[in-house]
Design a protein around this motif. Sequence first.
Motif, PDB file in Angstrom:
ATOM      1  N   THR A 199       0.861  -1.417   0.097  1.00  0.00           N
ATOM      2  CA  THR A 199       0.081   0.149   0.396  1.00  0.00           C
ATOM      3  C   THR A 199       0.521   0.774   0.003  1.00  0.00           C
ATOM      4  OG1 THR A 199      -0.497   0.365   2.561  1.00  0.00           O
ATOM      5  CG2 THR A 199      -1.245  -0.935   0.790  1.00  0.00           C
ATOM      6  N   ALA A 200       1.787   1.396   0.263  1.00  0.00           N
ATOM      7  CA  ALA A 200       2.884   2.472   0.036  1.00  0.00           C
ATOM      8  C   ALA A 200       2.059   3.061   1.664  1.00  0.00           C
ATOM      9  CB  ALA A 200       3.350   2.908  -1.042  1.00  0.00           C
ATOM     10  N   GLU A 201       2.624   3.141   2.128  1.00  0.00           N
ATOM     11  CA  GLU A 201       1.863   3.796   3.887  1.00  0.00           C
ATOM     12  C   GLU A 201       3.014   3.080   4.890  1.00  0.00           C
ATOM     13  OE1 GLU A 201      -2.021   5.296   5.718  1.00  0.00           O
ATOM     14  OE2 GLU A 201      -1.586   2.599   6.164  1.00  0.00           O
ATOM     15  N   LEU A 202       3.349   4.001   5.585  1.00  0.00           N
ATOM     16  CA  LEU A 202       4.423   4.210   6.577  1.00  0.00           C
ATOM     17  C   LEU A 202       3.126   4.426   7.697  1.00  0.00           C
ATOM     18  CD1 LEU A 202       7.236   4.339   7.266  1.00  0.00           C
ATOM     19  CD2 LEU A 202       7.174   6.340   7.688  1.00  0.00           C
ATOM     20  N   THR A 203       3.409   3.480   8.724  1.00  0.00           N
ATOM     21  CA  THR A 203       2.820   3.488   9.624  1.00  0.00           C
ATOM     22  C   THR A 203       3.749   3.567  11.197  1.00  0.00           C
ATOM     23  OG1 THR A 203       2.040   1.461  10.069  1.00  0.00           O
ATOM     24  CG2 THR A 203       0.957   2.973   9.233  1.00  0.00           C
ATOM     25  N   ARG A 204       3.962   4.533  12.376  1.00  0.00           N
ATOM     26  CA  ARG A 204       3.943   3.607  13.946  1.00  0.00           C
ATOM     27  C   ARG A 204       2.967   3.849  14.547  1.00  0.00           C
ATOM     28  NH1 ARG A 204       8.087   8.180  16.728  1.00  0.00           N
ATOM     29  NH2 ARG A 204       7.316   9.888  15.001  1.00  0.00           N
ATOM     30  N   ASN A 205       3.171   3.035  15.338  1.00  0.00           N
ATOM     31  CA  ASN A 205       2.810   2.952  17.084  1.00  0.00           C
ATOM     32  C   ASN A 205       3.129   3.437  17.521  1.00  0.00           C
ATOM     33  OD1 ASN A 205      -0.526   1.944  15.970  1.00  0.00           O
ATOM     34  ND2 ASN A 205       0.633   0.781  14.195  1.00  0.00           N
ATOM     35  N   ILE A 206       3.024   3.463  19.027  1.00  0.00           N
ATOM     36  CA  ILE A 206       3.514   3.695  20.205  1.00  0.00           C
ATOM     37  C   ILE A 206       2.464   3.575  21.504  1.00  0.00           C
ATOM     38  CG2 ILE A 206       5.521   4.767  21.498  1.00  0.00           C
ATOM     39  CD1 ILE A 206       5.789   6.508  18.039  1.00  0.00           C
ATOM     40  N   ASN A 207       2.996   2.590  22.439  1.00  0.00           N
ATOM     41  CA  ASN A 207       2.211   3.179  23.632  1.00  0.00           C
ATOM     42  C   ASN A 207       3.460   3.350  24.558  1.00  0.00           C
ATOM     43  OD1 ASN A 207      -0.109   1.810  22.484  1.00  0.00           O
ATOM     44  ND2 ASN A 207      -0.083   0.527  24.679  1.00  0.00           N
ATOM     45  N   TRP A 208       3.188   4.789  25.506  1.00  0.00           N
ATOM     46  CA  TRP A 208       4.460   5.759  25.647  1.00  0.00           C
ATOM     47  C   TRP A 208       3.945   6.192  27.120  1.00  0.00           C
ATOM     48  CZ3 TRP A 208       4.701  11.246  26.627  1.00  0.00           C
ATOM     49  CH2 TRP A 208       5.918  12.130  26.936  1.00  0.00           C
ATOM     50  N   THR A 209       4.729   6.148  27.843  1.00  0.00           N
ATOM     51  CA  THR A 209       4.287   6.635  29.442  1.00  0.00           C
ATOM     52  C   THR A 209       5.266   7.698  29.273  1.00  0.00           C
ATOM     53  OG1 THR A 209       3.611   4.006  30.324  1.00  0.00           O
ATOM     54  CG2 THR A 209       4.115   6.466  31.507  1.00  0.00           C
ATOM     55  N   SER A 210       4.412   9.353  30.009  1.00  0.00           N
ATOM     56  CA  SER A 210       4.867  10.517  30.528  1.00  0.00           C
ATOM     57  C   SER A 210       6.315  10.245  31.442  1.00  0.00           C
ATOM     58  CB  SER A 210       4.621  11.498  29.846  1.00  0.00           C
ATOM     59  OG  SER A 210       3.825  11.535  31.249  1.00  0.00           O
ATOM     60  N   PRO A 211       7.182  11.161  31.455  1.00  0.00           N
ATOM     61  CA  PRO A 211       7.865  11.450  32.765  1.00  0.00           C
ATOM     62  C   PRO A 211       6.752  11.639  33.924  1.00  0.00           C
ATOM     63  CG  PRO A 211       8.461  12.716  31.250  1.00  0.00           C
ATOM     64  CD  PRO A 211       7.663  12.158  30.090  1.00  0.00           C
ATOM     65  N   LYS A 212       5.401  11.991  34.093  1.00  0.00           N
ATOM     66  CA  LYS A 212       4.412  12.482  34.451  1.00  0.00           C
ATOM     67  C   LYS A 212       3.762  10.641  34.820  1.00  0.00           C
ATOM     68  CE  LYS A 212       4.371  17.630  34.414  1.00  0.00           C
ATOM     69  NZ  LYS A 212       4.008  18.295  33.726  1.00  0.00           N
ATOM     70  N   GLY A 213       3.743  10.161  34.505  1.00  0.00           N
ATOM     71  CA  GLY A 213       3.693   9.040  34.112  1.00  0.00           C
ATOM     72  C   GLY A 213       2.129   8.619  33.986  1.00  0.00           C
TER      73      GLY A 213
END
Length: 787
Positions: free
Chosen positions: A110-124
């Motif tokens: 499909t020539a699509e770039l995807t990025r998936n992130i689960n992230w916890t901030s410095p404040k939790g």
Amino acid sequence: MMEYSLGEGNFKDWIVAETKFSPDLLGKGESIMYLGNGYMGLRSATEEPYLQETRNLFVNGTFNKAFPNEVTELPNIADSTRIDIRVDGERFSLELGKTNEYIRQLNLKTAELTRNINWTSPKGKELRFQFKRFVSLDNLHLIGMKMEVESLTDTVDLSFDSGINAQLSNSGSQHFLEGERRVFDRQFLSLTQTTSESNVDIAINTMHRISKNGKETNNIEPRMDMARRSVWLTYDIQLEPKEKLQVEKLTTIYTSRDNVLEESSDQLEALRDYSLNQLKAISEKGYDKLFEDHQHAWKRKVWDVYNLDVKSEYSYDLLALRFAIYHLTVMTPAHDDRMGIGAKALSGEGYKGHSFWDTEIFILPFFTYANPKVAKSLLTYRYHGLIGARRKAKENGYSGAMYPWEAAWPTDGEVTPLFGDIDIVTGEQTKIWSGLIEQHITSDIAFAVFQYYLVTGDHAFMERYGYEMIFDTANFWASRLEWDEKRREYHINNVIGPDEYKEHVNNNAYTNYMAYFNLRLAGRYYELLKDNNPDLLYRLNERLNLKEPYHDWQRKADNLYIPKPRKEDLVIPQDDTYLSLKEIDLSKYKNQEQVRGIYRDYNPEQINEIQVTKQADVLVLLYLLEQTFLKEDFRLTRELKHANFDFYEPRTLHDSSLSLATHAILANDIEKADLAYALFKEATEIDLGPNMQSSDEGVHAASIGGIWSSAIFGFAGLRLDGEKLRINPSLPKHWDEMKFTINWKGQPITLLITQSLLTVKAENKEPISFETFGKAYSCTDYLEVPI
């Protein structure tokens, strides 16, 4: 870390993925996952910025010279992909907080770039980010982006800056004058640029659409800002737990090279208004519909056309071939015959966007056999380049057309830099001689014209462009040859062959043979036109004054020195001195992780005295000559291939990314099946392999072409044999089946190969003849041939 086994269902063996983020190893993912459509190439830097990132957007054909002492290059155009995100006032970065899940992937289908992130901030606080991006194959001027942010645990104050940033350069060289910046209706942003020397106008427009929990919202008023060479909007949004923010960002790029407007008094303003109206018109569709159109274009223009499939024990093999076709598509300016292909495609600043012999010998065969319309466009680019080639010949005291080693805009002529890497002995810059004395590119282009003509039968191209290119390149060689009175023969002295580890050599075998081919080809075509199309020959004679050159080509070809195989071992001397050079233990450099390691121990002058090869001229030569009418003249036997392969392969470091594919093809020809597959796999790993710094400056365009070639011309055994099509399959033992479609004489031909059977299908039911293992066959529908 790269991962290639994540695709499932319809996307099995289609996914190139990065499963671990490292701020110090950004280049590989940015390069091999870059997006493009031939008009432009967008390096896949992340939305949030990092110190080691390289943000590149190149539009084909916009070459500019930043300073008088530099060479022209593709300028790095303003960036619209950066989004500065703040969570509760703190910068979002994967260097901060904790990354719980991370995957970035390029879907080749499909020539699509995807990025998936689960992230916890410095404040939790835990958040989920998803980023999507495509460069449209349906609308060549469009970049689509989509960002989704979900708060998983807490109330979050989210803020982000997004706009157009022209505070970029090419490794420090700024190519643009300060342009105008505007914001329209607090939604549409516009920035214009003009190159400092070539006066190419560029208009970049972008817009945002904000949704919350799936519903578009108009009550979030952004702040508007400008700074030097940049314009942006700032959005502030509060997210409650489980709420989602969606941001669509669409960008259009237009340049004055596009020829979309008539002449006007204010060309730049007219271009800005036109491109802004184009963006407004398509913005109503939104990301999802525009992506759907793009995905359909990939299916229609690419995957349904090339129809390639491999059933292998190792699914990576199929993914690598799809990776090659993807990149061959995104690097190629199929829309405009005034543009070529850069050695790093459109993925990075390496080689400045210049075209080399890489195109004709390693990339063009894919298009010649699989998409002749694009091949014709690329060869027409070289026809337009006759202006610069003739100027270069004249400046060097020769006649005819002497093609530049590095080419940019077709009329620019030679654009090779004069100096390069450090000399390990003197500490000075090394002199780059290739623009001055690496001259085989002229006959490489002649060979490409010859190959295209025989595969396609495109008489119209030859009449309009091809014959003139063949004749004037022959004129160059006739003027370039040097008479050796003592030996009573012509020589070609002081050159560099494809093996660039040997400079200032005499009678490089590749150069001499290919010059001979060029001269003989011109003579044959002259005689062909004399007998069959005297009116065209008359017109060409009026332009090029061919009567005397014709006799000159014949006489000089008859007397040109051609290095012959040694009687004792059939080895063809690479040049006059190669076989007498000292030998050293090359195992250290044969097993190196990084190419060009030998330069850490020796400088160019010292390497010139060692029996070591960057890539084997003689093996490339045998591969090419076998496809010509010279095959019988020089008795290019299997024994000759075998002898030269066994001699040169141990001495070849493959420090050129072009090298492995040819070696893989020839290894297959001489029945070294395991080695052929090992070389094929090594070629695929130049960009796809585990070395996370292999592609920092961009992908290796010619090597990517070589991946396809080593499979089609090697394992499938497809080859131009004189004027015939030859198919001698020899699949790797772990491949059960291979299928692909090529074009032969204007007709799509689908080949299905197994370990025991070759099936040939003429898609238009027009007659096709071919040879398999010495036996001639023909069909008008489909034919099964035991192998």
